[in-house]
Structures are given as structure tokens and as C-alpha cells.
Scaffold this motif. Structure first.
Motif, PDB file in Angstrom:
ATOM      1  N   VAL A 177     -10.373  15.935  -3.237  1.00 33.80           N
ATOM      2  CA  VAL A 177      -9.648  15.060  -2.322  1.00 33.80           C
ATOM      3  C   VAL A 177      -9.643  13.654  -2.909  1.00 33.80           C
ATOM      4  O   VAL A 177     -10.687  13.166  -3.329  1.00 33.80           O
ATOM      5  CB  VAL A 177     -10.311  15.032  -0.923  1.00 33.80           C
ATOM      6  N   VAL A 178      -8.488  13.004  -2.913  1.00 32.71           N
ATOM      7  CA  VAL A 178      -8.364  11.647  -3.442  1.00 32.71           C
ATOM      8  C   VAL A 178      -7.737  10.778  -2.364  1.00 32.71           C
ATOM      9  O   VAL A 178      -6.709  11.156  -1.796  1.00 32.71           O
ATOM     10  CB  VAL A 178      -7.462  11.614  -4.701  1.00 32.71           C
ATOM     11  N   GLY A 179      -8.353   9.629  -2.082  1.00 33.34           N
ATOM     12  CA  GLY A 179      -7.755   8.729  -1.108  1.00 33.34           C
ATOM     13  C   GLY A 179      -8.610   7.505  -0.850  1.00 33.34           C
ATOM     14  O   GLY A 179      -9.827   7.610  -0.731  1.00 33.34           O
ATOM     15  N   HIS A 180      -7.961   6.364  -0.757  1.00 36.71           N
ATOM     16  CA  HIS A 180      -8.700   5.124  -0.531  1.00 36.71           C
ATOM     17  C   HIS A 180      -9.215   5.020   0.904  1.00 36.71           C
ATOM     18  O   HIS A 180     -10.137   4.263   1.180  1.00 36.71           O
ATOM     19  CB  HIS A 180      -7.845   3.906  -0.886  1.00 36.71           C
ATOM     20  N   VAL A 236     -14.790  14.234  -2.904  1.00 32.72           N
ATOM     21  CA  VAL A 236     -13.897  13.180  -2.432  1.00 32.72           C
ATOM     22  C   VAL A 236     -13.977  12.008  -3.405  1.00 32.72           C
ATOM     23  O   VAL A 236     -15.062  11.484  -3.670  1.00 32.72           O
ATOM     24  CB  VAL A 236     -14.267  12.730  -1.006  1.00 32.72           C
ATOM     25  N   VAL A 237     -12.829  11.602  -3.938  1.00 32.15           N
ATOM     26  CA  VAL A 237     -12.746  10.486  -4.886  1.00 32.15           C
ATOM     27  C   VAL A 237     -12.096   9.298  -4.203  1.00 32.15           C
ATOM     28  O   VAL A 237     -11.030   9.436  -3.587  1.00 32.15           O
ATOM     29  CB  VAL A 237     -11.925  10.882  -6.138  1.00 32.15           C
ATOM     30  N   PHE A 290     -13.566  -0.162  -5.391  1.00 31.00           N
ATOM     31  CA  PHE A 290     -13.344  -1.477  -4.787  1.00 31.00           C
ATOM     32  C   PHE A 290     -12.011  -1.458  -4.073  1.00 31.00           C
ATOM     33  O   PHE A 290     -11.054  -0.862  -4.544  1.00 31.00           O
ATOM     34  CB  PHE A 290     -13.333  -2.554  -5.892  1.00 31.00           C
ATOM     35  N   TRP A 291     -11.959  -2.096  -2.909  1.00 29.74           N
ATOM     36  CA  TRP A 291     -10.698  -2.215  -2.187  1.00 29.74           C
ATOM     37  C   TRP A 291     -10.662  -3.566  -1.504  1.00 29.74           C
ATOM     38  O   TRP A 291     -11.588  -3.923  -0.780  1.00 29.74           O
ATOM     39  CB  TRP A 291     -10.548  -1.099  -1.162  1.00 29.74           C
ATOM     40  N   SER A 292      -9.620  -4.322  -1.728  1.00 30.34           N
ATOM     41  CA  SER A 292      -9.455  -5.634  -1.128  1.00 30.34           C
ATOM     42  C   SER A 292      -8.430  -5.537  -0.016  1.00 30.34           C
ATOM     43  O   SER A 292      -7.311  -5.084  -0.236  1.00 30.34           O
ATOM     44  CB  SER A 292      -8.992  -6.630  -2.189  1.00 30.34           C
ATOM     45  N   LEU A 319      -5.880  17.632  -3.187  1.00 28.57           N
ATOM     46  CA  LEU A 319      -5.277  16.975  -2.030  1.00 28.57           C
ATOM     47  C   LEU A 319      -5.350  15.473  -2.255  1.00 28.57           C
ATOM     48  O   LEU A 319      -6.429  14.909  -2.384  1.00 28.57           O
ATOM     49  CB  LEU A 319      -6.018  17.333  -0.740  1.00 28.57           C
ATOM     50  N   VAL A 320      -4.184  14.829  -2.332  1.00 29.43           N
ATOM     51  CA  VAL A 320      -4.122  13.381  -2.492  1.00 29.43           C
ATOM     52  C   VAL A 320      -3.576  12.800  -1.199  1.00 29.43           C
ATOM     53  O   VAL A 320      -2.500  13.181  -0.745  1.00 29.43           O
ATOM     54  CB  VAL A 320      -3.225  12.975  -3.686  1.00 29.43           C
ATOM     55  N   GLU A 321      -4.325  11.889  -0.603  1.00 27.42           N
ATOM     56  CA  GLU A 321      -3.910  11.224   0.634  1.00 27.42           C
ATOM     57  C   GLU A 321      -3.630   9.764   0.310  1.00 27.42           C
ATOM     58  O   GLU A 321      -4.550   8.982   0.149  1.00 27.42           O
ATOM     59  CB  GLU A 321      -5.003  11.338   1.699  1.00 27.42           C
ATOM     60  N   GLN A 322      -2.377   9.431   0.171  1.00 29.11           N
ATOM     61  CA  GLN A 322      -1.951   8.085  -0.219  1.00 29.11           C
ATOM     62  C   GLN A 322      -0.662   7.720   0.470  1.00 29.11           C
ATOM     63  O   GLN A 322      -0.052   8.536   1.136  1.00 29.11           O
ATOM     64  CB  GLN A 322      -1.743   8.017  -1.734  1.00 29.11           C
TER      65      GLN A 322
END
Length: 137
Positions: free
Chosen positions: A5-8, A33-34, A38-40, A94-97
Motif C-alpha cells: 500500500v502506498v499513500g501519504h 504500507v509505504v 516528510f510531508w509539509s 494499492l496506491v492511494e493518491q
């Protein structure tokens, strides 16, 4: 089954509960889960400095990104994506973007270059009327 799973959105610990609940129901599945490291955001910055961790059967890992905070433009290093795909060898991606996120493209490309015949699922929230441009025609 191995699910990558990929998602910020999974930078927020509350959002991670979804996958922890999933593993409670399907304990035989492995979930990785990736997230970006860092998230601004307009309100605050999130920085993850800890090592990858396993919480209730779900492995959470984070990778460095460029353009953190911009959902459309942020991107992972290609080598990091390649390494994660090799290490996890997922059965499902699964990419959640966001709808036009560059990271969608990155994960699709690496899966295709590695000739993985797994299902590639993509999920996005759109709660506004979107006008479709030329690239979707």
C-alpha cells in the motif's frame, strides 16, 4: 497474500488503523504500507525519523520524497521504489493518491518494468466536480 500500500495519508497514525483492522480480519495476509518520510502541510509538518516498524501485523515504512506536501508533484526516488518492490514482492499493489499524482505513474512504471503481473489498484478521493483534460481522452 502480500499487499503493498502506498499513500501519504498513512503518515497520520489514525489512518493506519484501517490496515491494522484488515490484518485482524485476514491475519494470513501481509501488509506493507509505504509513506513519505516528510510531508509539509498548511497547518503542520510531519517528519518520520524512526525505522520501519511493525504494528499489529502491518509493516510501516517510509521513503524520502521530493516536493513533499504537493500531492500532484511529489515523487519517490526510482531506486527506492524498485528496491521496495523487490523486497516485498507483492501480490497486490494499492496506491492511494490524488487523481493526477506523479507517484501513480512511478509505481505503475516500476511494476511494468519488473514484469509483475499483479493487480494494480488505485484509489482516490474526489469530492468536487472535475473537468477532464486532454490526457484522459
Amino acid at each position: 497474500m502480500k499487499i503493498l500500500v502506498v499513500g501519504h495519508a498513512y503518515l497520520a497514525r489514525i489512518n493506519r488503523k484501517k490496515w491494522e483492522a484488515y490484518v485482524c480480519v485476514f491475519p494470513e495476509d501481509q501488509v506493507v504500507v509505504v509513506t513519505p518520510s516528510f510531508w509539509s502541510d498548511a497547518l503542520f509538518d510531519v517528519v518520520l525519523t524512526d525505522a520501519p516498524q511493525v504494528v499489529q501485523g502491518v509493516t510501516y515504512t517510509h521513503l524520502g520524497v521530493k516536493h513533499a506536501g504537493n500531492e500532484l508533484l511529489y515523487r519517490y526516488a526510482w531506486s527506492d521504489i524498485w528496491r521496495v518492490m523487490n523486497e516485498t514482492s507483492p501480490d497486490v499493489l494499492l496506491v492511494e493518491q490524488g487523481l493526477s499524482a506523479f507517484s501513480y505513474f512511478q509505481w505503475i512504471c516500476v511494476a511494468l518494468l519488473q514484469r509483475r503481473s499483479m493487480p494494480r489498484l488505485f484509489f482516490t478521493w474526489i469530492n468536487w466536480r472535475h473537468s477532464w483534460g486532454w490526457k484522459f481522452k
